[in-house]
Scaffold this motif. Structure first.
Motif, PDB file in Angstrom:
ATOM      1  N   GLN B  26       1.020  -1.431   0.586  1.00  0.00           N
ATOM      2  CA  GLN B  26      -0.229   0.082   0.324  1.00  0.00           C
ATOM      3  C   GLN B  26       1.006   1.112   0.073  1.00  0.00           C
ATOM      4  N   SER B  27       1.198   2.265  -1.384  1.00  0.00           N
ATOM      5  CA  SER B  27       2.197   2.836  -0.670  1.00  0.00           C
ATOM      6  C   SER B  27       1.988   3.278  -2.602  1.00  0.00           C
ATOM      7  N   ALA B  28       1.628   5.041  -1.807  1.00  0.00           N
ATOM      8  CA  ALA B  28       1.344   5.638  -3.404  1.00  0.00           C
ATOM      9  C   ALA B  28       2.678   6.143  -4.419  1.00  0.00           C
ATOM     10  N   LEU B  29       3.575   6.396  -3.609  1.00  0.00           N
ATOM     11  CA  LEU B  29       4.979   5.753  -4.842  1.00  0.00           C
ATOM     12  C   LEU B  29       5.310   4.743  -5.296  1.00  0.00           C
ATOM     13  N   ASP B  30       4.543   3.526  -5.088  1.00  0.00           N
ATOM     14  CA  ASP B  30       4.193   1.854  -5.407  1.00  0.00           C
ATOM     15  C   ASP B  30       3.638   2.206  -7.086  1.00  0.00           C
ATOM     16  N   VAL B  31       3.397   3.048  -7.738  1.00  0.00           N
ATOM     17  CA  VAL B  31       1.889   2.753  -8.627  1.00  0.00           C
ATOM     18  C   VAL B  31       1.841   1.970 -10.402  1.00  0.00           C
ATOM     19  N   TYR B  32       0.545   1.448  -9.767  1.00  0.00           N
ATOM     20  CA  TYR B  32       0.148   0.053 -11.181  1.00  0.00           C
ATOM     21  C   TYR B  32      -1.075   0.812 -11.316  1.00  0.00           C
ATOM     22  N   GLY B  33      -1.699   1.852 -11.456  1.00  0.00           N
ATOM     23  CA  GLY B  33      -3.187   2.226 -11.698  1.00  0.00           C
ATOM     24  C   GLY B  33      -2.354   3.726 -12.163  1.00  0.00           C
ATOM     25  N   SER B  34      -3.823   3.979 -13.914  1.00  0.00           N
ATOM     26  CA  SER B  34      -3.303   5.298 -14.128  1.00  0.00           C
ATOM     27  C   SER B  34      -3.263   6.160 -13.651  1.00  0.00           C
ATOM     28  N   ALA B  35      -4.139   6.957 -13.036  1.00  0.00           N
ATOM     29  CA  ALA B  35      -4.463   7.867 -11.633  1.00  0.00           C
ATOM     30  C   ALA B  35      -3.192   7.964 -10.985  1.00  0.00           C
ATOM     31  N   ALA B  36      -2.874   7.342 -10.537  1.00  0.00           N
ATOM     32  CA  ALA B  36      -1.635   6.938  -9.216  1.00  0.00           C
ATOM     33  C   ALA B  36      -0.654   7.358  -9.924  1.00  0.00           C
ATOM     34  N   ILE B  37      -0.230   6.584 -11.419  1.00  0.00           N
ATOM     35  CA  ILE B  37       0.955   6.779 -11.839  1.00  0.00           C
ATOM     36  C   ILE B  37       0.651   8.327 -12.625  1.00  0.00           C
ATOM     37  N   SER B  38       0.150   9.324 -12.970  1.00  0.00           N
ATOM     38  CA  SER B  38       0.395  10.865 -13.751  1.00  0.00           C
ATOM     39  C   SER B  38       0.478  11.754 -12.409  1.00  0.00           C
ATOM     40  N   LEU B  39      -0.176  10.986 -11.150  1.00  0.00           N
ATOM     41  CA  LEU B  39       0.259  12.100  -9.718  1.00  0.00           C
ATOM     42  C   LEU B  39       1.699  11.472  -9.613  1.00  0.00           C
ATOM     43  N   LYS B  40       1.675  10.203  -9.624  1.00  0.00           N
ATOM     44  CA  LYS B  40       3.468  10.567  -8.731  1.00  0.00           C
ATOM     45  C   LYS B  40       4.296  10.786 -10.521  1.00  0.00           C
ATOM     46  N   HIS B  41       3.972  11.203 -11.186  1.00  0.00           N
ATOM     47  CA  HIS B  41       5.188  11.541 -12.079  1.00  0.00           C
ATOM     48  C   HIS B  41       4.965  13.064 -11.767  1.00  0.00           C
ATOM     49  N   LEU B  42       4.058  13.583 -11.477  1.00  0.00           N
ATOM     50  CA  LEU B  42       3.319  14.985 -10.960  1.00  0.00           C
ATOM     51  C   LEU B  42       4.552  15.687  -9.843  1.00  0.00           C
ATOM     52  N   ILE B  43       4.394  14.326  -8.879  1.00  0.00           N
ATOM     53  CA  ILE B  43       4.526  14.995  -7.711  1.00  0.00           C
ATOM     54  C   ILE B  43       6.496  15.146  -7.624  1.00  0.00           C
ATOM     55  N   ILE B  44       6.830  14.013  -8.517  1.00  0.00           N
ATOM     56  CA  ILE B  44       8.073  14.286  -8.847  1.00  0.00           C
ATOM     57  C   ILE B  44       8.423  15.133  -9.604  1.00  0.00           C
ATOM     58  N   LEU B  45       8.296  15.421 -10.440  1.00  0.00           N
ATOM     59  CA  LEU B  45       8.430  16.684 -11.288  1.00  0.00           C
ATOM     60  C   LEU B  45       8.681  18.175 -10.223  1.00  0.00           C
ATOM     61  N   ILE B  46       7.190  17.935  -9.549  1.00  0.00           N
ATOM     62  CA  ILE B  46       7.642  19.221  -8.435  1.00  0.00           C
ATOM     63  C   ILE B  46       8.671  19.025  -7.315  1.00  0.00           C
ATOM     64  N   VAL B  47       8.712  18.182  -6.598  1.00  0.00           N
ATOM     65  CA  VAL B  47       9.070  18.156  -6.149  1.00  0.00           C
ATOM     66  C   VAL B  47      10.841  17.810  -6.704  1.00  0.00           C
ATOM     67  N   ALA B  48      11.606  17.514  -7.530  1.00  0.00           N
ATOM     68  CA  ALA B  48      12.723  17.574  -8.289  1.00  0.00           C
ATOM     69  C   ALA B  48      12.812  19.286  -8.550  1.00  0.00           C
ATOM     70  N   VAL B  49      11.804  19.821  -9.028  1.00  0.00           N
ATOM     71  CA  VAL B  49      12.085  21.414 -10.176  1.00  0.00           C
ATOM     72  C   VAL B  49      12.348  22.145  -8.672  1.00  0.00           C
ATOM     73  N   CYS B  50      11.140  21.861  -7.872  1.00  0.00           N
ATOM     74  CA  CYS B  50      11.330  23.125  -6.596  1.00  0.00           C
ATOM     75  C   CYS B  50      12.985  22.330  -5.536  1.00  0.00           C
ATOM     76  N   SER B  51      13.610  20.634  -5.689  1.00  0.00           N
ATOM     77  CA  SER B  51      15.182  20.982  -4.706  1.00  0.00           C
ATOM     78  C   SER B  51      16.012  21.703  -5.793  1.00  0.00           C
ATOM     79  N   VAL B  52      15.777  21.851  -7.086  1.00  0.00           N
ATOM     80  CA  VAL B  52      16.801  22.411  -7.658  1.00  0.00           C
ATOM     81  C   VAL B  52      16.460  23.828  -7.247  1.00  0.00           C
ATOM     82  N   VAL B  53      16.086  24.917  -6.853  1.00  0.00           N
ATOM     83  CA  VAL B  53      15.387  26.025  -7.250  1.00  0.00           C
ATOM     84  C   VAL B  53      15.820  26.711  -5.400  1.00  0.00           C
ATOM     85  N   TRP B  54      15.530  25.622  -4.918  1.00  0.00           N
ATOM     86  CA  TRP B  54      16.062  25.650  -3.784  1.00  0.00           C
ATOM     87  C   TRP B  54      17.504  25.765  -3.510  1.00  0.00           C
ATOM     88  N   MET B  55      17.917  25.307  -4.295  1.00  0.00           N
ATOM     89  CA  MET B  55      19.233  24.495  -4.140  1.00  0.00           C
ATOM     90  C   MET B  55      20.010  26.119  -4.665  1.00  0.00           C
TER      91      MET B  55
END
Lengths: 185, 336
Positions: B26-55
């Motif tokens: 039961q993990s939102a990071l281990d995704v197999y449903g199309s909705a969860a996959i698009s959500l995971k891609h979105l959150i990874i993109l946001i976290v990655a970009v925000c990390s770079v900006v923060w640095m």
């Protein structure tokens, strides 16, 4: 100073929560089943354990709420409506064919009554029958109570259960509620 | 010595939260449903970009502090003002660009979550205290059947879930497959799930709904179309009559005791609707909404004392003799 202490005591008293009796020990349930009915099956006395437990089916809001759910789940509505009656008698008017005592209501549900009230003794546990009886009593209660079941989510077809309603219906007025039975119980 | 111990303690502290990320139970990071996959891609993109900006911001901040020390003594150099203005304009433009990109990406991800126009299967999911009632509805009324707490779906198909709470608000959440969707009394919600890989996915109620909220789990079992069809055909059947004497006695007890007033076993006189449909309870993996694996023993334990196992639930303690309990549990376990 005394005022502060009284205020503090009142605030602390507010911390006391009503206790929910979720699991009735089978021997207690057995004992609660042994009501003493009058020979005509109207009125009687609940078993002693009922008073030892502190009249849990009248004074405990959780039991009343569970009773309210059982009222729907066991199809009471199909004959008694929301308490206003239908093919079965109404409760709202406070006119109890077998008396307003809780034991009578308990016996009506457990053993059934003539003219169509089925018995639920084989469909519900003793605990559930008491809960349902307690709830049904509040619908046609003569007095307002401090314990009340939870509110309805669906449309409310009648006043809330913990008001003191039925008595008003027996007030002498231009037209009595029960024409055939007279204005007073 | 102390240092080694503290090091070990620190790594243990790190390991504990990290183990929470492993496994696909039961993990939102281990995704197999199309909705969860698009959500995971979105959150990874946001976290990655925000990390770079923060640095970058941190680097700029430290550089500014550093420079300021020297700058105080010397006179301002020519063209500094102009460079600073350019830097600020650059930062503003970058911010606008990044936020616009996020907005567009978020819009695209949200589109993937909306109810699909075409669905292959519709399941009515009802949230109750504290279990999940399921009704498979098809175009043909004869294909309709009820079950509980275990949603079987075919892989790679859009499954429309019609969600409604029957008592209080619940929330349907299978992290590996989709985001949360509330089950509100009197207001049906919809959620489309589509699973890309066969497997068992755990979900649970995600809106506090009372005493046993934590014990309101469900399983989504995604399987190939043939397996799903086989399962659905089996579920549509009425219960097989008991073959041995003990199970037959169990059926008699079930019908004469309060059990039948709340539970349905299709093919018998038991037709209560307050509790879960038990027609094929023996075929489900868990009972009591994910509390136990279904075995004859766990069924017996549950029937013997439901209020100790799951206090406050609506299954009453029905007094049974040991023989009756043995018979009823044998009967229920035989309902495959």
């Amino acid at each position: 100073m005394a005022g502060v202490l009284i205020g503090l005591a009142a605030a602390l008293a507010g911390c006391q929560r009503e206790e929910r009796q979720l699991r009735l020990d089978p021997p207690v349930a057995d004992a609660l089943d042994k009501i003493a009915l009058m020979p005509n099956r109207i009125g009687g006395a609940p078993p002693e354990v009922y008073f030892k437990l502190g009249k849990p089916y009248e004074a405990n809001a959780y039991n009343l709420s569970q009773g309210k759910r059982l009222y729907t789940w066991f199809g009471c509505k199909s004959c008694h409506g929301d308490g206003q009656g239908g093919s079965g008698p109404a409760f709202l008017d406070g006119w109890w064919y077998y008396g307003p005592e809780l034991v009578s209501i308990f016996a009506s549900i457990r053993d059934g009554r003539p003219h169509g009230m089925p018995m639920f003794g084989d469909k519900m546990t003793t605990d559930q029958i008491w809960q349902l009886a307690g709830y049904v009593q509040t619908i046609g209660s003569y007095e307002g109570q401090t314990a009340a079941p939870s509110r309805n989510d669906e449309k409310q077809a009648r006043p809330a259960e913990n008001r003191a309603p039925a008595k008003l219906l027996f007030d002498e007025g231009p037209s009595p509620v029960h024409l055939d039975q007279g204005p007073t119980p | 010595m102390i240092r080694a111990a503290s090091k070990a303690g620190l790594s243990a502290m790190l390991v504990v939260p990290l183990t929470g990320c492993g496994g696909n139970w039961q993990s939102a990071l281990d995704v197999y449903g199309s909705a969860a996959i698009s959500l995971k891609h979105l959150i990874i993109l946001i976290v990655a970009v925000c990390s770079v900006v923060w640095m970058l911001v941190m680097i700029a901040l430290i550089a500014a502090l550093w420079r300021n020390r020297d700058a105080r003594s010397s006179s301002p150099e020519p063209g500094r003002e102009r460079r600073m203005t350019m830097a600020v304009i650059g930062a503003v433009v970058a911010t606008v660009l990044i936020i616009s990109t996020f907005t567009v990406m978020s819009f695209i991800a949200t589109r993937a979550l909306t109810v699909a126009s075409q669905d292959d299967l519709t399941v009515r999911v009802r949230g109750l205290q504290w279990w999940w009632g399921l009704e498979y509805v098809g175009p043909d009324p004869s294909h309709r059947f009820e079950t509980a707490n275990e949603i079987h779906i075919p892989v790679g198909r859009n499954v429309r879930l019609q969600l409604e709470g029957l008592d209080v608000i619940h929330s349907f959440w299978v992290p590996s497959l989709a985001g949360k969707q509330d089950l509100v009394p009197g207001r049906p919600n919809e959620l489309t799930i589509r699973v890309e890989r066969a497997g068992v996915y755990r979900g649970q109620c995600a809106e506090f709904c009372g005493m046993q909220h934590a014990h309101m789990a469900l399983l989504v079992i995604a399987e190939p179309q043939e397996d799903f069809d086989k399962w659905a055909t089996a579920q549509r059947q009425v219960a097989t009559p008991p073959t041995d004497e003990e199970a037959a006695a169990g059926l008699r007890t079930f019908l004469t005791k309060p059990c039948a007033a709340c539970h349905t076993v299709r093919g018998t006189a038991a037709a209560g609707t307050t509790g879960p449909d038990l027609t094929h309870v023996g075929s489900r993996r868990t009972i009591a909404s994910g509390m136990f694996e279904t075995t004859r023993g766990s069924l017996a334990a549950w029937i013997a004392d439901p209020q100790t196992i799951k206090p406050g639930n609506n299954m009453p303690l029905v007094p049974l003799t040991p023989d009756e309990l043995r018979a009823v549990s044998a009967y229920l376990a035989s309902l495959k």
